[in-house]
Design a protein around this motif. Structure first.
Motif, PDB file in Angstrom:
ATOM      1  N   ALA A 161       0.813  -1.217   0.000  1.00 14.49           N
ATOM      2  CA  ALA A 161       0.000   0.000   0.000  1.00 14.49           C
ATOM      3  C   ALA A 161       0.845   1.265   0.000  1.00 14.49           C
ATOM      4  CB  ALA A 161      -0.926  -0.004   1.225  1.00 14.49           C
ATOM      5  N   GLU A 162       2.067   1.192   0.532  1.00 17.24           N
ATOM      6  CA  GLU A 162       2.873   2.412   0.658  1.00 17.24           C
ATOM      7  C   GLU A 162       3.997   2.512  -0.360  1.00 17.24           C
ATOM      8  OE1 GLU A 162       4.376   4.979   4.390  1.00 17.24           O
ATOM      9  OE2 GLU A 162       5.382   3.058   4.202  1.00 17.24           O
ATOM     10  N   SER A 163       4.538   1.373  -0.812  1.00 17.25           N
ATOM     11  CA  SER A 163       5.703   1.413  -1.694  1.00 17.25           C
ATOM     12  C   SER A 163       5.317   1.783  -3.117  1.00 17.25           C
ATOM     13  CB  SER A 163       6.407   0.050  -1.693  1.00 17.25           C
ATOM     14  OG  SER A 163       6.846  -0.266  -0.398  1.00 17.25           O
ATOM     15  N   PRO A 164       6.093   2.696  -3.751  1.00 17.43           N
ATOM     16  CA  PRO A 164       5.779   3.130  -5.103  1.00 17.43           C
ATOM     17  C   PRO A 164       6.180   2.116  -6.157  1.00 17.43           C
ATOM     18  CG  PRO A 164       7.770   4.206  -4.352  1.00 17.43           C
ATOM     19  CD  PRO A 164       7.255   3.393  -3.193  1.00 17.43           C
ATOM     20  N   GLY A 165       5.360   1.977  -7.195  1.00 14.12           N
ATOM     21  CA  GLY A 165       5.700   1.104  -8.300  1.00 14.12           C
ATOM     22  C   GLY A 165       4.589   0.132  -8.625  1.00 14.12           C
ATOM     23  N   PRO A 166       4.669  -0.515  -9.812  1.00 15.11           N
ATOM     24  CA  PRO A 166       3.612  -1.431 -10.235  1.00 15.11           C
ATOM     25  C   PRO A 166       3.586  -2.752  -9.489  1.00 15.11           C
ATOM     26  CG  PRO A 166       5.387  -1.393 -11.852  1.00 15.11           C
ATOM     27  CD  PRO A 166       5.687  -0.307 -10.849  1.00 15.11           C
ATOM     28  N   SER A 167       4.693  -3.121  -8.838  1.00 11.50           N
ATOM     29  CA  SER A 167       4.712  -4.361  -8.060  1.00 11.50           C
ATOM     30  C   SER A 167       5.705  -4.208  -6.930  1.00 11.50           C
ATOM     31  CB  SER A 167       5.107  -5.561  -8.937  1.00 11.50           C
ATOM     32  OG  SER A 167       6.396  -5.369  -9.472  1.00 11.50           O
ATOM     33  N   ARG A 270      18.526   0.744 -16.464  1.00 15.05           N
ATOM     34  CA  ARG A 270      19.205   1.103 -17.717  1.00 15.05           C
ATOM     35  C   ARG A 270      18.408   2.135 -18.497  1.00 15.05           C
ATOM     36  NH1 ARG A 270      19.600  -4.547 -18.213  1.00 15.05           N
ATOM     37  NH2 ARG A 270      18.193  -4.511 -20.004  1.00 15.05           N
ATOM     38  N   VAL A 271      17.112   1.919 -18.623  1.00 15.17           N
ATOM     39  CA  VAL A 271      16.257   2.857 -19.354  1.00 15.17           C
ATOM     40  C   VAL A 271      16.230   4.206 -18.656  1.00 15.17           C
ATOM     41  CG1 VAL A 271      13.889   3.319 -20.103  1.00 15.17           C
ATOM     42  CG2 VAL A 271      14.837   1.019 -20.332  1.00 15.17           C
ATOM     43  N   TYR A 272      16.181   4.191 -17.326  1.00 14.37           N
ATOM     44  CA  TYR A 272      16.173   5.409 -16.517  1.00 14.37           C
ATOM     45  C   TYR A 272      17.374   6.299 -16.838  1.00 14.37           C
ATOM     46  CZ  TYR A 272      17.047   7.981 -12.074  1.00 14.37           C
ATOM     47  OH  TYR A 272      17.331   8.928 -11.120  1.00 14.37           O
ATOM     48  N   PHE A 273      18.566   5.703 -16.859  1.00 11.93           N
ATOM     49  CA  PHE A 273      19.773   6.497 -17.127  1.00 11.93           C
ATOM     50  C   PHE A 273      19.866   6.908 -18.597  1.00 11.93           C
ATOM     51  CE2 PHE A 273      21.328   4.787 -13.030  1.00 11.93           C
ATOM     52  CZ  PHE A 273      21.750   5.982 -12.466  1.00 11.93           C
ATOM     53  N   ILE A 274      19.340   6.091 -19.488  1.00 11.53           N
ATOM     54  CA  ILE A 274      19.300   6.471 -20.911  1.00 11.53           C
ATOM     55  C   ILE A 274      18.423   7.713 -21.092  1.00 11.53           C
ATOM     56  CG2 ILE A 274      18.436   5.788 -23.191  1.00 11.53           C
ATOM     57  CD1 ILE A 274      19.317   2.917 -22.511  1.00 11.53           C
ATOM     58  N   ALA A 339      10.740   8.567 -11.605  1.00 10.68           N
ATOM     59  CA  ALA A 339      11.930   7.757 -11.333  1.00 10.68           C
ATOM     60  C   ALA A 339      11.597   6.269 -11.428  1.00 10.68           C
ATOM     61  CB  ALA A 339      12.471   8.114  -9.956  1.00 10.68           C
ATOM     62  N   CYS A 340      12.472   5.438 -10.864  1.00  8.00           N
ATOM     63  CA  CYS A 340      12.262   3.994 -10.884  1.00  8.00           C
ATOM     64  C   CYS A 340      11.281   3.573  -9.793  1.00  8.00           C
ATOM     65  CB  CYS A 340      13.584   3.262 -10.654  1.00  8.00           C
ATOM     66  SG  CYS A 340      14.834   3.535 -11.911  1.00  8.00           S
ATOM     67  N   ALA A 341      10.611   2.462 -10.027  1.00 11.97           N
ATOM     68  CA  ALA A 341       9.796   1.860  -8.967  1.00 11.97           C
ATOM     69  C   ALA A 341      10.735   1.406  -7.855  1.00 11.97           C
ATOM     70  CB  ALA A 341       9.026   0.669  -9.520  1.00 11.97           C
ATOM     71  N   ILE A 348       4.896   8.653 -12.641  1.00 11.34           N
ATOM     72  CA  ILE A 348       4.231   7.412 -13.033  1.00 11.34           C
ATOM     73  C   ILE A 348       5.162   6.215 -12.885  1.00 11.34           C
ATOM     74  CG2 ILE A 348       3.192   6.201 -15.002  1.00 11.34           C
ATOM     75  CD1 ILE A 348       2.052   8.889 -15.916  1.00 11.34           C
ATOM     76  N   LYS A 349       6.434   6.398 -13.028  1.00  9.06           N
ATOM     77  CA  LYS A 349       7.526   5.424 -12.892  1.00  9.06           C
ATOM     78  C   LYS A 349       7.941   4.891 -14.264  1.00  9.06           C
ATOM     79  CE  LYS A 349       7.387   5.713  -8.407  1.00  9.06           C
ATOM     80  NZ  LYS A 349       6.230   6.593  -8.331  1.00  9.06           N
ATOM     81  N   VAL A 350       9.242   4.746 -14.418  1.00 15.31           N
ATOM     82  CA  VAL A 350       9.832   4.260 -15.660  1.00 15.31           C
ATOM     83  C   VAL A 350       9.327   2.861 -15.988  1.00 15.31           C
ATOM     84  CG1 VAL A 350      12.004   3.605 -16.793  1.00 15.31           C
ATOM     85  CG2 VAL A 350      11.900   5.689 -15.404  1.00 15.31           C
ATOM     86  N   SER A 351       9.181   2.020 -14.980  1.00 16.15           N
ATOM     87  CA  SER A 351       8.761   0.636 -15.215  1.00 16.15           C
ATOM     88  C   SER A 351       7.388   0.560 -15.862  1.00 16.15           C
ATOM     89  CB  SER A 351       8.759  -0.148 -13.900  1.00 16.15           C
ATOM     90  OG  SER A 351       7.907   0.468 -12.956  1.00 16.15           O
ATOM     91  N   ARG A 352       6.477   1.446 -15.488  1.00 19.89           N
ATOM     92  CA  ARG A 352       5.141   1.436 -16.085  1.00 19.89           C
ATOM     93  C   ARG A 352       5.199   1.823 -17.555  1.00 19.89           C
ATOM     94  NH1 ARG A 352       3.169   3.502 -10.888  1.00 19.89           N
ATOM     95  NH2 ARG A 352       1.865   1.894  -9.928  1.00 19.89           N
ATOM     96  N   PHE A 353       6.078   2.769 -17.881  1.00 17.94           N
ATOM     97  CA  PHE A 353       6.212   3.145 -19.291  1.00 17.94           C
ATOM     98  C   PHE A 353       6.851   2.020 -20.106  1.00 17.94           C
ATOM     99  CE2 PHE A 353       5.561   7.442 -17.633  1.00 17.94           C
ATOM    100  CZ  PHE A 353       4.718   7.965 -18.599  1.00 17.94           C
ATOM    101  N   ILE A 354       7.778   1.298 -19.502  1.00 12.10           N
ATOM    102  CA  ILE A 354       8.365   0.143 -20.184  1.00 12.10           C
ATOM    103  C   ILE A 354       7.288  -0.893 -20.488  1.00 12.10           C
ATOM    104  CG2 ILE A 354       9.920  -1.831 -19.901  1.00 12.10           C
ATOM    105  CD1 ILE A 354      11.766  -0.017 -18.278  1.00 12.10           C
ATOM    106  N   ILE A 355       6.442  -1.171 -19.484  1.00  8.91           N
ATOM    107  CA  ILE A 355       5.347  -2.132 -19.670  1.00  8.91           C
ATOM    108  C   ILE A 355       4.380  -1.639 -20.739  1.00  8.91           C
ATOM    109  CG2 ILE A 355       3.322  -3.163 -18.562  1.00  8.91           C
ATOM    110  CD1 ILE A 355       4.952  -3.168 -15.933  1.00  8.91           C
ATOM    111  N   ALA A 356       4.044  -0.339 -20.703  1.00  5.91           N
ATOM    112  CA  ALA A 356       3.097   0.222 -21.673  1.00  5.91           C
ATOM    113  C   ALA A 356       3.647   0.135 -23.094  1.00  5.91           C
ATOM    114  CB  ALA A 356       2.790   1.672 -21.317  1.00  5.91           C
TER     115      ALA A 356
END
Length: 482
Positions: A161-167, A270-274, A339-341, A348-356
């Motif tokens: 409930a508190e931690s940011p990110g999709p999982s 990796r995507v975050y730093f790119i 930023a990263c999850a 929104i988080k980089v990971s969600r955009f990667i998934i999208a």
């Protein structure tokens, strides 16, 4: 709903906040400020109320995901209400709505302020504003997990409930141990940054408050001009640590435990730093085309602002609201990316955009090859359907809340850039926007109605939307049958 355990945890939250409130009281005493008594009185009141609540431990300490979501949402609201009282009592921010806005902005690591003269605040208040970033960066519930025993999977329900990110995953088998490792990494990085800032001849108070804001990716500066007058060396130090705190903490854990090969599989990092490097280079070229800075200063400002915005820290080394439209547009896009999850950053988080993006590619391929069966993989592993569904629902809910918020804020009849970026800056926990909420402006000119809308956005953005929405769902408040 297991009301007894929810109230019990809220009691612990009051106890923890009482301990935290003692620190700005001590800072005020060191600087001989009378306003420090406000922090101590509120700390005593919070401690007394919390002690009365936790005196009787509930027989049933087990609770489920909905209790976890409700507990987290109520905890953050309670922390903000208690935390804003010293501002009202000592007169630094006498209006309650303004004080609450400032405190919610602090705990959610947003950094949007209603204060026009930051340097006019007492040292105790300046310390508390910045320290609230550090508290909210990792999350006070994560801290609570390490000290309060609970039954079964209750720990995981709080962390989800508190931690940011999709999982949310465990670093080690026990969730309490995971919470301890997270705070050890968090504390260590903060101390290292303080040391580097001290080496740059920044005094201890400035170094601590700056490190708190950087670690929590918050954005409250203690100077009226933000970081404009800070030395280039210290600006680079803050840039580097903003980026480091925007990385998934699981990445650091794998490195520290010698699992370098697994750490290198972190596609999101990796995507975050790119994204960071590409954005900074584009902005630098754009700034050079307009000859706004010398090359060395252009590189520094480009990387500082890209790091500040993508990690949702919100510090400003220059008035980027005066930058060319291309540069400003890149920064606005980065506001949403985040930023990263598993980091202290928002967005929104980089990971969600990667998934999208991978979902989009999969759909395109399915149109070209209807019989093909292709699974989406993230970090080299097939993506679970539940995570994909949750990501899609998150995007839809995000867009609805964003649109409604912009519409409600527009009632004041301010310009569209102000309204749009005010919501973007608060919902993504960034701080400054553009135009009337730019890096050299503040949010104090909004009405109380608009401020409460933005307060909700800050809390919803930090808590990944759904814990706040569940508070308005009647079914959540029904007692479970025995």
């Amino acid at each position: 709903m297991n009301y007894s355990v929810v109230i019990y945890i809220l009691g612990w939250i009051m106890e923890i906040e009482a301990a935290f409130l003692a620190l700005p009281g001590i800072v005020s005493a060191i600087y001989g400020e009378q306003g420090g008594f406000a922090f101590l009185w509120v700390a005593l009141g919070s401690a007394a109320a919390g002690s009365a609540i936790i005196l009787r431990k509930p027989k049933n300490m087990r609770f489920y995901l909905r209790e976890g979501f409700v507990t987290v949402a109520l905890s953050w609201i309670l922390m903000s209400v208690i935390g804003c009282l010293p501002f009202v009592i000592n007169g630094d921010i006498p209006h309650f709505a303004d004080a609450l806005f400032e405190m919610i902005s602090g705990f959610t690591t947003t950094g949007a302020t209603v204060v026009s003269d930051v340097e006019g605040l007492t040292k105790g208040s300046l310390f508390w504003r910045s320290f609230s970033h550090w508290i909210g960066g990792m999350g006070v519930l994560v801290f609570l997990l390490a000290i309060v025993p609970m039954a079964g999977g209750s720990h995981m329900n709080l962390m989800k409930a508190e931690s940011p990110g999709p999982s949310v995953g465990k670093l080690v088998p026990k969730v309490r141990q995971t919470a301890k490792y997270l705070y050890i990494i968090y504390f260590a990085l903060t101390v290292i940054e303080v040391i580097f800032l001290l080496l740059g001849r920044m005094n201890l108070f400035d170094a601590l408050t700056t490190a708190f804001g950087t670690a929590g990716t918050g954005g409250f500066a203690i100077w009226n001009d933000g970081f404009v007058s800070v030395s280039p060396y210290n600006q680079w130090v803050v840039t580097i640590f903003m980026l480091l705190f925007g990385v998934n903490f699981g990445f650091y854990f794998l490195i520290l435990t010698g699992k370098l090969r697994d750490a290198l599989k972190f596609e999101e990092v990796r995507v975050y730093f790119i994204i960071v490097i590409a954005s900074a280079v584009f902005i630098f070229i754009n700034l050079q085309n307009f000859a706004l800075y010398a090359p060395a200063d252009g590189v520094r400002h480009a990387f500082f602002q890209v790091a500040s915005i993508i990690t949702t820290t919100g510090f400003a080394s220059t008035n980027f609201d005066l930058w060319p439209e291309t540069s400003r547009t890149i920064l606005v896009i980065l506001m949403f990316v985040g930023a990263c999850a598993g980091s202290t950053g928002g967005g929104i988080k980089v990971s969600r955009f990667i998934i999208a993006i991978k979902s989009f590619i999969k759909e395109i391929i399915s149109y070209l090859h209807p019989r093909s069966v292709k699974k989406i993989k993230v970090e080299g592993k097939p993506l679970e359907h539940e995570t994909l569904r949750a990501t899609n629902v998150y995007f839809m809910t995000y867009m609805v809340i964003f649109a409604v918020s912009v519409l409600l804020v527009s009632i004041e009849n301010k310009d569209l850039v102000t309204n749009f970026t005010a919501v973007a800056a608060t919902f993504n926990n960034i701080g400054p926007g553009l135009s009337m909420v730019g890096p050299m402006a503040n949010f104090g000119h909004f009405t109380d109605f608009t401020k409460y809308i933005l307060m909700f956005d800050m809390l919803a953005g930090r808590l990944e939307i759904f814990p706040m929405l569940l508070l308005f769902c009647p079914a959540v408040w029904k007692r479970r049958r025995a």
